[in-house]
Design a protein around this motif. Structure first.
Motif, PDB file in Angstrom:
ATOM      1  N   SER A 111       0.870  -1.174   0.000  1.00  0.00           N
ATOM      2  CA  SER A 111       0.000   0.000   0.000  1.00  0.00           C
ATOM      3  C   SER A 111       0.911   1.229   0.000  1.00  0.00           C
ATOM      4  CB  SER A 111      -0.846  -0.035   1.275  1.00  0.00           C
ATOM      5  OG  SER A 111      -0.992   1.239   1.836  1.00  0.00           O
ATOM      6  N   THR A 113       0.721   3.426   2.080  1.00  0.00           N
ATOM      7  CA  THR A 113       0.785   3.701   3.521  1.00  0.00           C
ATOM      8  C   THR A 113       0.461   5.164   3.879  1.00  0.00           C
ATOM      9  OG1 THR A 113       3.193   4.101   3.710  1.00  0.00           O
ATOM     10  CG2 THR A 113       2.468   1.819   3.904  1.00  0.00           C
ATOM     11  N   THR A 122       2.252   8.885  12.123  1.00  0.00           N
ATOM     12  CA  THR A 122       3.322   8.029  12.642  1.00  0.00           C
ATOM     13  C   THR A 122       4.213   7.545  11.494  1.00  0.00           C
ATOM     14  OG1 THR A 122       1.732   6.234  12.599  1.00  0.00           O
ATOM     15  CG2 THR A 122       2.145   7.249  14.719  1.00  0.00           C
ATOM     16  N   ASN A 124       6.899   9.474   8.246  1.00  0.00           N
ATOM     17  CA  ASN A 124       7.504  10.758   7.905  1.00  0.00           C
ATOM     18  C   ASN A 124       7.800  10.849   6.410  1.00  0.00           C
ATOM     19  OD1 ASN A 124       9.784   9.201   7.487  1.00  0.00           O
ATOM     20  ND2 ASN A 124      10.584   9.590   9.536  1.00  0.00           N
ATOM     21  N   ARG A 134       9.882   2.622  -3.860  1.00  0.00           N
ATOM     22  CA  ARG A 134      10.027   1.169  -3.907  1.00  0.00           C
ATOM     23  C   ARG A 134       8.972   0.576  -4.826  1.00  0.00           C
ATOM     24  NH1 ARG A 134       9.143  -3.766  -3.189  1.00  0.00           N
ATOM     25  NH2 ARG A 134       6.974  -3.123  -3.378  1.00  0.00           N
ATOM     26  N   GLU A 173      18.637  10.928   0.473  1.00  0.00           N
ATOM     27  CA  GLU A 173      18.308   9.947   1.520  1.00  0.00           C
ATOM     28  C   GLU A 173      17.530   8.761   0.936  1.00  0.00           C
ATOM     29  OE1 GLU A 173      16.193  11.784   4.771  1.00  0.00           O
ATOM     30  OE2 GLU A 173      15.956   9.882   5.832  1.00  0.00           O
ATOM     31  N   LYS A 180      20.228   0.436  -0.917  1.00  0.00           N
ATOM     32  CA  LYS A 180      20.358  -0.636   0.080  1.00  0.00           C
ATOM     33  C   LYS A 180      19.373  -1.771  -0.190  1.00  0.00           C
ATOM     34  CE  LYS A 180      22.401   2.015   3.808  1.00  0.00           C
ATOM     35  NZ  LYS A 180      22.090   3.072   4.767  1.00  0.00           N
ATOM     36  N   LEU A 181      18.235  -1.435  -0.737  1.00  0.00           N
ATOM     37  CA  LEU A 181      17.243  -2.471  -1.048  1.00  0.00           C
ATOM     38  C   LEU A 181      17.571  -3.171  -2.363  1.00  0.00           C
ATOM     39  CD1 LEU A 181      13.881  -0.634  -0.157  1.00  0.00           C
ATOM     40  CD2 LEU A 181      15.175  -2.222   1.285  1.00  0.00           C
TER      41      LEU A 181
ATOM     42  N   ILE B 128      -1.231  -1.473   9.858  1.00  0.00           N
ATOM     43  CA  ILE B 128      -0.586  -0.782   8.734  1.00  0.00           C
ATOM     44  C   ILE B 128       0.888  -1.134   8.674  1.00  0.00           C
ATOM     45  CG2 ILE B 128       0.132   1.448   7.798  1.00  0.00           C
ATOM     46  CD1 ILE B 128      -2.363   2.624   9.275  1.00  0.00           C
ATOM     47  N   MET B 129       1.545  -1.059   9.823  1.00  0.00           N
ATOM     48  CA  MET B 129       2.998  -1.168   9.797  1.00  0.00           C
ATOM     49  C   MET B 129       3.475  -2.613   9.661  1.00  0.00           C
ATOM     50  SD  MET B 129       4.131   2.230  11.668  1.00  0.00           S
ATOM     51  CE  MET B 129       5.759   1.977  11.254  1.00  0.00           C
ATOM     52  N   GLY B 132       1.312  -3.501   5.853  1.00  0.00           N
ATOM     53  CA  GLY B 132       1.361  -2.548   4.741  1.00  0.00           C
ATOM     54  C   GLY B 132      -0.015  -2.125   4.278  1.00  0.00           C
ATOM     55  N   GLU B 187      11.057  -5.533   2.634  1.00  0.00           N
ATOM     56  CA  GLU B 187      11.553  -4.213   2.215  1.00  0.00           C
ATOM     57  C   GLU B 187      10.788  -3.088   2.911  1.00  0.00           C
ATOM     58  OE1 GLU B 187      13.282  -5.551  -2.145  1.00  0.00           O
ATOM     59  OE2 GLU B 187      11.840  -3.925  -2.041  1.00  0.00           O
ATOM     60  N   LEU B 188       9.505  -3.331   3.125  1.00  0.00           N
ATOM     61  CA  LEU B 188       8.721  -2.323   3.850  1.00  0.00           C
ATOM     62  C   LEU B 188       9.262  -2.169   5.274  1.00  0.00           C
ATOM     63  CD1 LEU B 188       6.178  -0.436   3.646  1.00  0.00           C
ATOM     64  CD2 LEU B 188       4.933  -2.258   4.787  1.00  0.00           C
ATOM     65  N   ALA B 190      12.224  -2.806   6.274  1.00  0.00           N
ATOM     66  CA  ALA B 190      13.528  -2.143   6.199  1.00  0.00           C
ATOM     67  C   ALA B 190      13.348  -0.625   6.079  1.00  0.00           C
ATOM     68  CB  ALA B 190      14.315  -2.681   5.012  1.00  0.00           C
ATOM     69  N   ILE B 191      12.360  -0.226   5.306  1.00  0.00           N
ATOM     70  CA  ILE B 191      12.095   1.223   5.149  1.00  0.00           C
ATOM     71  C   ILE B 191      11.669   1.832   6.488  1.00  0.00           C
ATOM     72  CG2 ILE B 191      10.490   2.903   4.108  1.00  0.00           C
ATOM     73  CD1 ILE B 191      10.626   1.165   1.526  1.00  0.00           C
ATOM     74  N   TRP B 192      10.725   1.167   7.170  1.00  0.00           N
ATOM     75  CA  TRP B 192      10.285   1.705   8.478  1.00  0.00           C
ATOM     76  C   TRP B 192      11.483   1.884   9.418  1.00  0.00           C
ATOM     77  CZ3 TRP B 192       6.113   3.552   7.012  1.00  0.00           C
ATOM     78  CH2 TRP B 192       4.961   2.864   6.633  1.00  0.00           C
ATOM     79  N   MET B 194      14.837   2.057   8.609  1.00  0.00           N
ATOM     80  CA  MET B 194      15.862   3.006   8.155  1.00  0.00           C
ATOM     81  C   MET B 194      15.418   4.462   8.265  1.00  0.00           C
ATOM     82  SD  MET B 194      17.788   1.274   4.905  1.00  0.00           S
ATOM     83  CE  MET B 194      16.446   0.511   4.051  1.00  0.00           C
ATOM     84  N   THR B 195      14.124   4.705   8.156  1.00  0.00           N
ATOM     85  CA  THR B 195      13.652   6.094   8.170  1.00  0.00           C
ATOM     86  C   THR B 195      13.198   6.551   9.544  1.00  0.00           C
ATOM     87  OG1 THR B 195      11.479   5.280   7.525  1.00  0.00           O
ATOM     88  CG2 THR B 195      12.899   6.079   5.754  1.00  0.00           C
ATOM     89  N   GLY B 196      13.314   5.673  10.521  1.00  0.00           N
ATOM     90  CA  GLY B 196      12.973   6.097  11.885  1.00  0.00           C
ATOM     91  C   GLY B 196      11.484   6.098  12.191  1.00  0.00           C
ATOM     92  N   SER B 197      10.677   5.452  11.345  1.00  0.00           N
ATOM     93  CA  SER B 197       9.238   5.444  11.616  1.00  0.00           C
ATOM     94  C   SER B 197       8.915   4.677  12.886  1.00  0.00           C
ATOM     95  CB  SER B 197       8.462   4.844  10.439  1.00  0.00           C
ATOM     96  OG  SER B 197       8.349   5.799   9.437  1.00  0.00           O
ATOM     97  N   ILE B 200       9.331   6.858  15.869  1.00  0.00           N
ATOM     98  CA  ILE B 200       8.215   7.793  16.066  1.00  0.00           C
ATOM     99  C   ILE B 200       7.169   7.116  16.941  1.00  0.00           C
ATOM    100  CG2 ILE B 200       6.345   9.053  14.927  1.00  0.00           C
ATOM    101  CD1 ILE B 200       8.038   9.346  12.474  1.00  0.00           C
ATOM    102  N   ILE B 201       6.922   5.847  16.648  1.00  0.00           N
ATOM    103  CA  ILE B 201       5.864   5.142  17.387  1.00  0.00           C
ATOM    104  C   ILE B 201       6.250   4.919  18.842  1.00  0.00           C
ATOM    105  CG2 ILE B 201       4.545   2.981  17.453  1.00  0.00           C
ATOM    106  CD1 ILE B 201       4.359   3.207  14.544  1.00  0.00           C
ATOM    107  N   PHE B 227      21.689  -3.467   6.544  1.00  0.00           N
ATOM    108  CA  PHE B 227      21.859  -2.017   6.374  1.00  0.00           C
ATOM    109  C   PHE B 227      22.371  -1.409   7.668  1.00  0.00           C
ATOM    110  CE2 PHE B 227      17.490  -3.245   7.164  1.00  0.00           C
ATOM    111  CZ  PHE B 227      17.186  -2.584   8.338  1.00  0.00           C
TER     112      PHE B 227
END
Ligand code: SF4
Ligand code: SF4
Lengths: 401, 227
Positions: A111, A113, A122, A124, A134, A173, A180-181, B128-129, B132, B187-188, B190-192, B194-197, B200-201, B227
């Motif tokens: 999705s 998201t 929650t 950024n 992606r 960034e 990396k992916l 969601i997290m 996805g 990969e999702l 990994a994104i959460w 790497m980006t600090g999401s 936040i939680i 990574f």
């Protein structure tokens, strides 16, 4: 287009410029961001995936032409559509098949998201942009071009494109994350919503209409995130509402031969609210019924409400149950124009349009279109019985075309 | 008029949060000033139902009124529907976008009012997290959506069968909206990360963040994504 392999090696990674496009308030609504996208592509910052041929050219809000791919589309599905009103997406695929178009329905897709982003904050900028890029990379690797089913994904991805174009740091960034992916860093030449595709094929659909649509009155609710969020490349047409409102959905309904009726709260949101639809539904219900459905009923008395985003179908459809219980002037079926168009050109109301997932009663509308809902439901129940007893594993495309 | 609420909160804290909002790269794109014309208010659905005004948000930020900003950060921002009807603004402001930035700052700083506003929402954040997708078919239970009528019950009772009666194979799912490849999910995650999401939680709900972290770590270890 270069091969994905070659691309992911360079992946736009080598060149790092600090090129920034300044956002000028005077030019703000009229900026053609696609030029900047190409410029960054030429500078080697990212790969630009061109719109495949054949494509249609349609006019945008400020008159520029947008390329709408007809074939080779990669279907970026929508969590809401697929999750609880799946006939929405099924109808889009079915129409592609009817027209004989090559398309791809991926499993390598998340999705967008953005619901997370808008409802609870929650997430950024970098996370959201990475999710988008992606998915774009996944599309690019298949050789198909993204077609975005959801209004919010579409608006949000344009927002992401805007941020990436205007912010070299964010670009760097996200590019590193893609690296990396092991994914290429790709921006599509255009960001295209499925309703733009529907609009581009409206004449082809019109020539296949098999139901009498002349007696059907529709009202259109255009999705906020389609034309209010990053508005410059939403589609407009001088012949539709004098070019003062977006032409998608309305253009398709008119081409199919239905009457589109106006109502005074056209610009208003449906009341979805992201977090509201889930945890503060009193707001959603009140807005959907009192500002939209009741006004439509009073001013246009439609047979059906058409829209082109999951959230809008959900708010307008599901909110009517309680409205009815309170004696409000509600009671209109709600669906996407893809479902409506599929019905008009001969699709089965349950096998294809999957109307049983909707809350509002669609039977009167079907009867008016010359479809016998009881007979159609009986046919669908036969399918269900066959799945249940193992005669067939599932409903197949062959069975519904 | 300056806000007199939240007098117990030191001015420096309010200023720090305001600076955080202003430092966001989106801020300059979203605020150019305010004509006080009220067009955004006329278009705003939330302004019809709550004591809420996108105009006041734009004005407060433009005037750098830190006290009122802090009040809005606590009491207003969660009322916005994120519809962006307010982008009709002739000054090219995006009050809904400003609110997005303010919400992020409120979440990151774990404000008490934010925790309250999102208390009922954490289950959804988890969904969601970790998957996805936001609305999976199996969420459609009548106890969660009693006001949507008897059709929700019909869906939940027939869910597995009705999902198989969909021609696209990718939709034969119930826990996610469509079938998603394992690598895609990894990969999702990994994104959460790497980006600090996930961080936040943790300021919102530490327990929730820990559970998600564990699930994601396990998956990522299996994936070979480093990574
Ligand atoms: S985005 Fe928020 S502030 Fe703007 S019109 Fe919508 S509800 Fe109002
Ligand atoms: S529309 Fe823009 S200029 Fe007018 S009150 Fe709202 S924010 Fe201010």
């Amino acid at each position: 287009m270069e091969t994905p392999d070659k691309q992911s090696k360079s992946g736009g990674m080598a060149v790092e410029t600090d090129r920034s496009f300044q956002w000028d308030p005077i030019e703000a609504p009229d900026e053609d961001i696609r030029e900047a996208v190409w410029e960054l592509g030429r500078a080697g910052e990212w790969i630009v995936q061109p719109v495949p041929e054949p494509y249609a050219l349609e006019s945008t809000k400020f008159g520029r032409l947008k390329k709408i791919p007809l074939e080779k589309t990669w279907h970026h599905k929508s969590c809401g559509q697929c999750g609880h009103i799946p006939g929405y997406s099924t109808s889009i695929f079915w129409l592609n098949r009817l027209l004989g178009y090559d398309y791809f329905d991926p499993r390598d897709q998340t999705s967008c998201t953005a619901w997370n982003y808008y409802a609870s904050a929650t997430s950024n900028q970098a996370a959201q942009a990475s999710v988008a890029m992606r998915n774009f990379a996944a599309a690019y690797e298949t050789g198909y071009f993204p077609l975005i089913h959801c209004g919010t994904s579409y608006g949000h991805y344009k927002e992401v494109r805007h941020e990436l174009v205007h912010d070299a740091n964010l670009r760097r960034e996200v590019r590193e994350i893609m690296h990396k992916l092991g994914r290429p860093f790709v921006m599509p030449e255009e960001i295209v919503h499925y309703s733009e595709w529907m609009y581009a094929v409206r004449d082809q659909l019109a020539s296949r209409v098999v139901r009498d649509m002349s007696d059907i009155t529709v009202t259109v609710h255009p999705a906020c995130h389609y034309y209010k969020l990053q508005r410059a490349d939403a589609l407009y047409n001088a012949d539709i509402y004098n070019g003062q409102r977006t032409a998608v959905v309305t253009g398709v309904a008119q081409a199919l031969g239905a009457n589109v009726a106006d109502y005074s709260t056209w610009y208003d949101c449906c009341g979805f609210g992201f977090r509201h639809i889930l945890v503060q539904r009193d707001f959603t219900r009140s807005f959907a019924t009192m500002r939209k459905i009741e006004v439509m009923k009073e001013e246009a008395n439609p047979d059906v409400v058409l829209t082109h985003d999951t959230g809008c179908v959900t708010s307008l459809d599901k909110s009517q149950f309680i409205g009815k219980a309170h004696g409000r002037n509600v009671g209109v079926p709600v669906m996407s124009e893809s479902q409506f168009a599929a019905l008009a050109v001969g699709a089965h109301p349950y096998r294809v349009a999957q109307l049983h997932w909707h809350s509002t009663d669609t039977k009167q509308l079907l009867i008016k279109m010359g479809i016998d809902p009881e007979a159609a439901w009986a046919e669908f129940e036969e399918d269900l019985a066959k799945i249940k007893d193992g005669t067939i594993k599932s409903l197949s495309w062959e069975a519904v075309m | 008029m300056f806000s007199v609420k939240y007098q117990e909160v030191p001015l420096e804290d309010k200023e720090r949060l305001f600076e955080e909002v202003k430092a966001d790269p989106r801020y300059e794109d979203y605020l150019y000033g305010c004509y006080e014309c009220g067009i955004c208010v006329a278009a705003c659905p939330s302004a019809r139902f709550y004591d809420f005004s996108p105009r006041k948000i734009a004005q407060t930020l433009a005037r750098e009124d830190v006290e009122t900003f802090y009040e809005q950060l606590n009491d207003d921002v969660w009322n916005c529907s994120q519809c962006f009807s307010c982008t009709r603004c002739p000054r090219q402001n995006n009050p809904g976008g400003l609110i997005t930035v303010m919400r992020e700052v409120a979440v990151k700083n774990g404000l008490r009012t934010t925790k309250e506003a999102l208390a009922g929402y954490t289950r959804i954040i988890y969904k969601i997290m970790t998957t996805g997708t936001q609305v999976s078919p199996d969420m459609l239970q009548e106890d969660a959506f009693p006001d949507w009528g008897p059709q929700v019950k019909a869906v939940s009772e027939n869910l597995d069968l009705w999902r198989l009666a969909l021609p696209p194979e990718t939709l034969h799912t119930t826990g996610t909206s469509w079938e998603v490849e394992e690598r895609t999910m990894q990969e999702l995650y990994a994104i959460w990360k790497m980006t600090g999401s996930l961080d936040i939680i943790s300021s919102l709900d530490e327990g929730l963040s820990d559970i998600m972290e564990e699930i994601m770590d396990e998956e990522l270890e299996a994936s070979g994504l480093s990574f």
